[in-house]
Design an enzyme around this catalytic site. Structure first.
Site, PDB file in Angstrom:
ATOM      1  N   CYS A 238       0.820  -1.219   0.000  1.00  0.00           N
ATOM      2  CA  CYS A 238       0.000   0.000   0.000  1.00  0.00           C
ATOM      3  C   CYS A 238       0.852   1.267   0.000  1.00  0.00           C
ATOM      4  CB  CYS A 238      -0.941   0.031   1.196  1.00  0.00           C
ATOM      5  SG  CYS A 238      -2.104  -1.326   1.194  1.00  0.00           S
TER       6      CYS A 238
ATOM      7  N   CYS B 100     -14.826  -0.953   5.760  1.00  0.00           N
ATOM      8  CA  CYS B 100     -13.673  -1.479   5.025  1.00  0.00           C
ATOM      9  C   CYS B 100     -13.550  -0.681   3.729  1.00  0.00           C
ATOM     10  CB  CYS B 100     -13.876  -2.947   4.671  1.00  0.00           C
ATOM     11  SG  CYS B 100     -14.276  -3.996   6.082  1.00  0.00           S
ATOM     12  N   CYS B 101     -12.335  -0.320   3.341  1.00  0.00           N
ATOM     13  CA  CYS B 101     -12.192   0.478   2.129  1.00  0.00           C
ATOM     14  C   CYS B 101     -12.486  -0.388   0.906  1.00  0.00           C
ATOM     15  CB  CYS B 101     -10.800   1.095   2.042  1.00  0.00           C
ATOM     16  SG  CYS B 101      -9.484  -0.075   1.733  1.00  0.00           S
TER      17      CYS B 101
END
Ligand SMILES: [Zn+2]
Lengths: 379, 144
Positions: free
Chosen positions: A83, A201-202
């Site tokens: 990420c 949650c993304c």
């Protein structure tokens, strides 16, 4: 020092018909236009992508972008760091300029994730934890459960992160989820991993973002230039039996960035952090020193992380609402900071925004992050 | 013939030989540090690591239940935890007994079991170690 003289981003979401390179090129063209420089000025390119190899068999995509744009001969570095792929590319580009290797560098992150059966991200198919059922939401849910146990953090406080995120995203045309969500909607969404419902949650996304970095010398003629006060990249502590409610890697990285910038949490007017899950953002408030340890839940529930609050966090909507095309995320955070520091953020402008911080974390190893980046910018 | 002879274990060298399974990990005598799973070398001194019996009991440090579509043919829902082992200073990530999914609490004492559960990366049924409860939670009052 190094400055940011151009930013570009495309709306995050599903771009089913578009390639990684096509999205990257659109973001790059926007950044070049913003910096008002021709492509020939670019002295180096740092290109971030995390999943192209795994999902499409595409590697060294950076040169596919530069070749497609007729940008020749310059060094092109492809960066994969989970990420933090995008923020690591930015970290490296800044170093190239500091070292005097180039005057102007392009940083671009592009990711395509909206494919059938993408499923849940894990930390490597052959790792024991993965084989025993570790998926990314579980790692953060375990931290959340322990935080609830030790500090009394509540599901309503976590839901407050989503509610704030959606309210912010409603003001950002580049965000994926722009509809207001209520407490009931957040808590009644399908449960993913206790205590996280889907709204916490993304989402996965396709998207791209780009930056043009330049030396102080080159940037001197730009009155919209934003200065990089510090940029740090670290990796995990990998301690066993660490206190998972106090993420050492997160605290260490934040403190290092503050120290290098000669600034502290009180100097920060705006934060973009890695809110992959609601609770991750709560942990980051604490690690970044926005509130005392254990009080992240109260910090968000009392409105201090909202636009107009003490330290607005993820005014872009963050990962939760802007979306999380992995390698574009770290760059999108910086695009938001630059836009805010220039006071060009329109309806979501943070008043008197002079110093801003972006934090990003990636990967999972032995219960720790594999990488963490923090950068501090000022105008 | 034991079940372990016919069904592959999900990961090599993580269990002592049965029938009373214990977790097997590594130990560096120079650094007095335990590892699970065993490593080729100690991450501190880079010396060799001995096999070590890590026992079969522990206390739940944190626990969650995955309710979305599970990976690797695991049941839906399934619980996972960090378990602090009783005999050695080590916290391990672990699957929990699917028949008790969603019923675990921090502070609860749990014990190892090994049984066929889910699939491996070759999509074969495989043995997995998991913990199950042997006591009610010690500190349930703090959970409410
Ligand atoms: Zn050692």
């Amino acid at each position: 020092m190094v400055a940011i003289i151009g930013v570009g981003i495309i709306p995050f979401g599903q771009h089913l018909e578009r390639s990684i390179v096509a999205m990257a090129m659109e973001a790059t063209l926007a950044a070049l236009k913003d910096a008002n420089i021709p492509k020939g000025t670019i002295g180096a390119c740092y290109f971030a992508n995390a999943f192209g190899g795994m999902l499409f068999g595409d590697t060294t995509i950076g040169q596919n972008l530069t070749a497609a744009m007729g940008i020749r001969k310059i060094p092109v570095v492809n960066v994969e760091n989970a990420c933090t792929s995008g923020s690591s590319a930015y970290y490296l580009a800044r170093h190239a300029i500091l070292a005097g290797e180039c005057e102007v560098a392009l940083v671009v992150g592009s990711e395509k994730m909206c494919v059938p059966d993408f499923g849940l991200i894990n930390s490597g198919a052959t790792e024991l934890d993965t084989l025993l059922g570790m998926v990314v939401p579980a790692g953060f849910a375990l931290r959340a459960q322990r935080h609830m146990y030790e500090y009394g953090t509540t599901v309503e406080q976590m839901a407050a992160v989503t509610i704030k995120s959606r309210a912010h995203a409603a003001l950002n045309p580049y965000a994926q989820f722009r509809k207001i969500e209520t407490l009931e909607q957040v808590l009644n969404a399908p449960m993913i991993a206790d205590p996280f419902t889907r709204s916490q949650c993304c989402p996965i996304a396709d998207g791209a973002a780009a930056l043009i970095l330049a030396s102080d010398n080159f940037a001197a003629k730009y009155n919209r230039a934003v200065t990089i006060k510090s940029s740090v990249l670290t990796s995990g502590f990998y301690d066993n039996q660490a206190d998972i409610t106090h993420w050492d890697t997160d605290y260490y990285t934040a403190n290092l960035a503050y120290e290098k910038a000669g600034l502290g949490a009180d100097d920060i007017d705006l934060v973009e952090c890695h809110d992959a899950f609601t609770f991750s953002e709560i942990l980051h408030y604490e690690a970044l020193g926005l509130c005392p340890e254990g009080q992240g839940g109260q910090f968000v529930a009392s409105g201090q992380a909202s636009l107009g609050g003490k330290t607005p966090v993820n005014v872009s909507g963050g990962l939760l609402s802007r979306g999380h095309p992995i390698a574009a995320t770290g760059i999108a955070q910086i695009v938001e900071l630059v836009t805010q520091l220039r006071h060009e953020a329109g309806d979501r402008q943070v008043g008197n925004c002079r110093t801003a911080l972006a934090q990003c974390m990636g990967g999972d190893k032995m219960g720790d992050a594999k990488s963490c980046t923090v950068t501090i910018l000022s105008k | 013939m034991s079940v372990q002879n016919t069904i592959p274990l999900v990961y090599d060298n993580i269990l002592t030989s049965g029938p009373d399974f214990h977790l097997q990990g590594g130990y560096c005598p120079d650094c007095d540090r335990y590892y699970f799973p065993i490593k080729e070398s100690c991450m501190e001194c880079l010396g060799s690591v001995d096999k070590a019996d890590l026992g079969k009991r522990g206390i739940v440090y944190s626990v969650t239940t995955i309710r979305t579509r599970p990976p690797l043919g695991l049941p839906q829902p399934y619980s996972v935890a960090y378990v602090d082992l009783e005999n050695v200073p080590l916290r391990v990530f672990s699957l929990m007994d699917p028949s008790e999914a969603g019923q675990y609490c921090i502070g609860q004492t749990v014990e190892l079991k090994v049984a066929p559960l889910g699939l491996n990366n070759n999509k074969q049924v495989c043995l997995r170690p998991y913990f199950r409860s042997i006591s009610s939670p010690q500190e349930t009052d703090r959970m409410s």
